[in-house]
Motif scaffolding. Structure first.
Motif, PDB file in Angstrom:
ATOM      1  N   LEU A  20      33.840 -25.262  21.246  1.00 47.02           N
ATOM      2  CA  LEU A  20      32.389 -25.180  21.431  1.00 47.02           C
ATOM      3  C   LEU A  20      31.668 -26.125  20.486  1.00 47.02           C
ATOM      4  O   LEU A  20      30.684 -26.781  20.854  1.00 47.02           O
ATOM      5  N   ARG A  74      31.961 -29.856  21.521  1.00 48.87           N
ATOM      6  CA  ARG A  74      31.047 -30.135  22.628  1.00 48.87           C
ATOM      7  C   ARG A  74      29.608 -30.219  22.136  1.00 48.87           C
ATOM      8  O   ARG A  74      28.874 -31.148  22.510  1.00 48.87           O
ATOM      9  N   ARG A  75      29.196 -29.288  21.297  1.00 46.90           N
ATOM     10  CA  ARG A  75      27.834 -29.304  20.786  1.00 46.90           C
ATOM     11  C   ARG A  75      27.563 -30.610  20.018  1.00 46.90           C
ATOM     12  O   ARG A  75      26.530 -31.253  20.200  1.00 46.90           O
ATOM     13  N   VAL A 115      33.469 -28.599  30.654  1.00 52.03           N
ATOM     14  CA  VAL A 115      33.683 -27.911  29.383  1.00 52.03           C
ATOM     15  C   VAL A 115      34.502 -28.818  28.467  1.00 52.03           C
ATOM     16  O   VAL A 115      34.906 -29.911  28.851  1.00 52.03           O
ATOM     17  N   ARG A 169      33.097 -21.967  29.087  1.00 52.76           N
ATOM     18  CA  ARG A 169      31.839 -22.313  29.763  1.00 52.76           C
ATOM     19  C   ARG A 169      30.797 -21.221  29.539  1.00 52.76           C
ATOM     20  O   ARG A 169      29.638 -21.502  29.203  1.00 52.76           O
ATOM     21  N   TYR A 177      29.601 -21.034  25.788  1.00 55.37           N
ATOM     22  CA  TYR A 177      28.695 -22.101  25.359  1.00 55.37           C
ATOM     23  C   TYR A 177      27.239 -21.762  25.659  1.00 55.37           C
ATOM     24  O   TYR A 177      26.339 -22.164  24.911  1.00 55.37           O
ATOM     25  N   LEU A 225      25.363 -20.062  22.706  1.00 57.73           N
ATOM     26  CA  LEU A 225      25.124 -20.703  21.411  1.00 57.73           C
ATOM     27  C   LEU A 225      23.628 -20.705  21.109  1.00 57.73           C
ATOM     28  O   LEU A 225      22.805 -20.899  22.004  1.00 57.73           O
TER      29      LEU A 225
END
Length: 301
Positions: free
Chosen positions: A126, A129-130, A250, A286, A289, A292
């Motif tokens: 996560l 990706r962020r 993702v 997925r 996320y 968040l």
């Protein structure tokens, strides 16, 4: 000073061991340590300078800030905010709410950075990706599945009574409860694995808890995974690392082959069960996320 310039963000337990590992193998010509805690940063830099001299390492260590990271060839993000992890399942996701805002703020400060970024902060799938989505950086890799894969090969080698370099195999998916061992493509001395795989998988699942129970947090394993990945991402050696990268919509761990520092996915053939397990990990990540927290405008003091 010859050699790449590497930045490490975070001077806590993982950042300290990671920085020490980089100095001990003299991978960077210059190591820039960045942390929100100025006194801790100065102390760590002083300690690492002592280590470099004693070990005759050519690495020069210095304290820096976010602006200094832009002049680095690679940046390792090992920051962690203070929180109490009370999760009993999906333990690595326990820090998502606490870590996401500060990591997002760092990503804002590195928008357009052109080097490689290795994210160690959990939950790594996560957080990688962020960081990538906020920063726009093209070379972001989450560290986690390569550590899972190393543990998997080590445990299998121990059960088979061989050295780990005779084992080939990957763990993909989430760095967490939904890790997917690729049993169908695992080999020992080039031969398919037979028997004992259940015990190996159970050992893989139990290993993080064993480490946490004894020393509170894994730190040496992630540091080793970072050193191995840096060598490949910087083009110093060629090879394969299982890293969290985009997979559809993702981010999760898949094998990445580096040639001259250029990455290319190289996922092995999967059985139907392995594919379904990977899809299940993707679905869970997925959903996670979407929970968040929103980004903050600056790194909290």
């Amino acid at each position: 000073m010859n050699g790449p310039v590497v930045g490490v963000v975070g001077a806590g337990a993982v950042g300290q061991v990671l920085a020490a590992g980089l100095v001990s193998v003299a991978l960077p010509g210059r190591l820039v340590v960045v942390s929100r805690r100025t006194e801790q940063t100065r102390a760590l830099v002083a300690d690492l300078e002592d280590m470099a001299l004693s070990a005759r390492s050519r690495t020069r260590v210095e304290a820096g800030d976010v602006a200094d990271l832009r002049r680095c060839d690679a940046v390792v993000v090992a920051l962690r905010t203070d929180f109490t992890n009370s999760a009993v399942q999906d333990i690595r996701r326990g820090g998502a709410t606490a870590n996401a805002p500060v990591l997002g703020a760092l990503a804002r400060g590195l928008r357009g950075y052109e080097g490689s970024v290795l994210v160690v902060t959990n939950p790594v799938d996560l957080m990688a990706r962020r960081f990538a989505e906020v920063s726009g950086c093209a070379r972001v890799y989450g560290i986690g599945s390569n550590l899972d894969s190393a543990r998997y090969r080590l445990l299998l080698a121990q059960y088979a009574g061989v050295s780990p370099d005779r084992v080939r195999g990957h763990v993909i998916g989430e760095h967490g409860d939904r890790a997917v061992p690729c049993l169908s493509s695992t080999t020992v001395d080039g031969l398919p694995v037979e028997g004992r795989t259940r015990a190996v998988v159970e050992g893989l699942q139990e290993r993080p808890a064993l480490i946490r129970a004894g020393i509170g947090r894994t730190r040496c394993g992630p540091a080793g995974a970072v050193v191995s990945t840096l060598r490949k991402a910087l083009g110093l050696v060629d090879g394969v690392e299982e890293l969290s990268v985009p997979y559809g919509d993702v981010w999760l761990g898949i094998p990445i082959a580096f040639t001259g520092g250029v990455p290319a996915p190289c996922c092995p053939p999967l059985t139907r069960y392995e594919r379904l397990s990977l899809d299940s990990a993707a679905s869970s990540l997925r959903d996670a996320y979407t929970y968040l927290p929103a980004l903050t405008e600056r790194i909290p003091a």
